[in-house]
Scaffold this active site. Sequence first.
Site, PDB file in Angstrom:
ATOM      1  N   CYS A   1      74.235  15.758  63.336  1.00 27.06           N
ATOM      2  CA  CYS A   1      74.170  16.978  62.534  1.00 27.06           C
ATOM      3  C   CYS A   1      72.848  17.679  62.821  1.00 27.06           C
ATOM      4  CB  CYS A   1      74.280  16.668  61.049  1.00 27.06           C
ATOM      5  SG  CYS A   1      74.576  18.172  60.093  1.00 27.06           S
TER       6      CYS A   1
ATOM      7  N   CYS B   1      73.176  22.928  58.467  1.00 28.14           N
ATOM      8  CA  CYS B   1      73.824  22.026  59.414  1.00 28.14           C
ATOM      9  C   CYS B   1      74.365  22.762  60.637  1.00 28.14           C
ATOM     10  CB  CYS B   1      74.959  21.269  58.720  1.00 28.14           C
ATOM     11  SG  CYS B   1      74.379  20.347  57.275  1.00 28.14           S
TER      12      CYS B   1
ATOM     13  N   LYS C   1      83.524  15.420  53.441  1.00 29.06           N
ATOM     14  CA  LYS C   1      82.154  15.333  52.929  1.00 29.06           C
ATOM     15  C   LYS C   1      81.988  16.436  51.893  1.00 29.06           C
ATOM     16  CE  LYS C   1      77.319  15.523  54.358  1.00 29.06           C
ATOM     17  NZ  LYS C   1      76.405  15.652  55.508  1.00 29.06           N
TER      18      LYS C   1
ATOM     19  N   ARG D   1      67.819  13.896  50.934  1.00 28.83           N
ATOM     20  CA  ARG D   1      67.167  15.101  51.456  1.00 28.83           C
ATOM     21  C   ARG D   1      65.668  14.926  51.521  1.00 28.83           C
ATOM     22  NH1 ARG D   1      71.270  19.411  48.716  1.00 28.83           N
ATOM     23  NH2 ARG D   1      72.985  18.747  50.053  1.00 28.83           N
TER      24      ARG D   1
ATOM     25  N   ARG E   1      74.976  24.250  50.651  1.00 28.16           N
ATOM     26  CA  ARG E   1      75.919  23.881  51.707  1.00 28.16           C
ATOM     27  C   ARG E   1      77.376  24.061  51.270  1.00 28.16           C
ATOM     28  NH1 ARG E   1      71.983  19.371  52.955  1.00 28.16           N
ATOM     29  NH2 ARG E   1      70.746  20.266  54.638  1.00 28.16           N
TER      30      ARG E   1
ATOM     31  N   GLU F   1      91.650  18.065  55.727  1.00 25.47           N
ATOM     32  CA  GLU F   1      90.500  17.840  56.610  1.00 25.47           C
ATOM     33  C   GLU F   1      90.735  16.603  57.479  1.00 25.47           C
ATOM     34  OE1 GLU F   1      87.783  19.271  57.440  1.00 25.47           O
ATOM     35  OE2 GLU F   1      87.255  20.750  55.919  1.00 25.47           O
TER      36      GLU F   1
ATOM     37  N   LYS G   1      82.605  10.920  51.739  1.00 24.09           N
ATOM     38  CA  LYS G   1      81.220  10.909  51.260  1.00 24.09           C
ATOM     39  C   LYS G   1      81.061  11.955  50.184  1.00 24.09           C
ATOM     40  CE  LYS G   1      76.503  11.584  52.956  1.00 24.09           C
ATOM     41  NZ  LYS G   1      75.622  11.909  54.062  1.00 24.09           N
TER      42      LYS G   1
ATOM     43  N   TYR H   1      72.831   1.706  51.414  1.00 28.43           N
ATOM     44  CA  TYR H   1      71.414   1.337  51.410  1.00 28.43           C
ATOM     45  C   TYR H   1      71.217  -0.066  50.846  1.00 28.43           C
ATOM     46  CZ  TYR H   1      71.086   6.276  52.346  1.00 28.43           C
ATOM     47  OH  TYR H   1      71.259   7.498  52.931  1.00 28.43           O
TER      48      TYR H   1
END
Length: 322
Positions: free
Chosen positions: A120, A130, A195, A205, A217, A233, A248, A313
């Site tokens: 991206c 993006c 997304k 961010r 966005r 999509e 996401k 994470y």
Amino acid sequence: MSFPTERPRRLRRTPRLRALVRETRVTPERLVYPLFVVPGDGPRREIPSLPGCFHLSAADAAREAREVESLGISGVILFGLPRAKDPLGTEGYAEDGVVQKAVRAIRSECRDLLVMTDVCLCEYTSHGHCGVVDGAEVKNDPTLELLARMAVSHARAGAHVVAPSDMMDGRVRAIRTALDASGFADTPILSYAAKYASAFYGPFREAADSAPQFGDRRGYQMDPANVREALRECEQDVAEGADVLMIKPAMPNLDVIGAVREDFDLPVAAYNVSGEYAMLKAAAAKGWLDERQAAVESLTAIKRAGADFIVSYWAKELAGWL
Ligand SMILES: [Zn+2]
């Protein structure tokens, strides 16, 4: 059959019984760990909004990747913070870009850890969007060529999988075509197919220094209110050559993960995003909930909803807990 003949509690009586009949299990091999790589060889710095995650030089990323591999985690996904940003995100597709260098460093250190790269422009553009910007508009078609160049440069550096996250229309086909033409017909595309324009990306961010400098966005990422659109999509990405479909963020979209699982035969991935992680970390730091239990419950729910693997994470900590 019903009560008193049927007593569901019979199978919940002991840990052994519960383990025997457990329907869903998260294992390290179904996890992917995100890494944030920075230029130079400075010391690793913890990212304040993502406790336990660091900004890493290429050498530190390689060390981290070795640890990830030793924990049995299947892969890492790389995000880069470039030396300099410009309107076209040039460093994103430079052969000696920060991600390209880190990919090479990791590949030379790790035997079979999967190295994935986020594709991206927003980490590399001065405006933080993006895609290519014209006035206040993010242009779709001129962005495709740049994304394709980035994907090819990642593959050339040694990435096993490329993962476009921009949400431009037609990017999967553009990337597939470019990869095939450059000798990377075997490199899979993990598409961030659905997304959403989500409030849960906040900590990321800061970590990736990628907040848009104007506007937001919502003109390209999806409206969190929509699920049928997510299926469209996905359909488009499958037609364009996606190998894996990713949703996401994960937790607010378990129904979307379920619907995509139901409708498509491709592997489904989910991104357990920075905000999902940070809010549990913050609550745990205050003693308001048990982080380990909350994290395992969250990831188990994402898997139960239909995700084959999860970007998280928590991957490293979780590998130790499971
Ligand atoms: Zn982006």
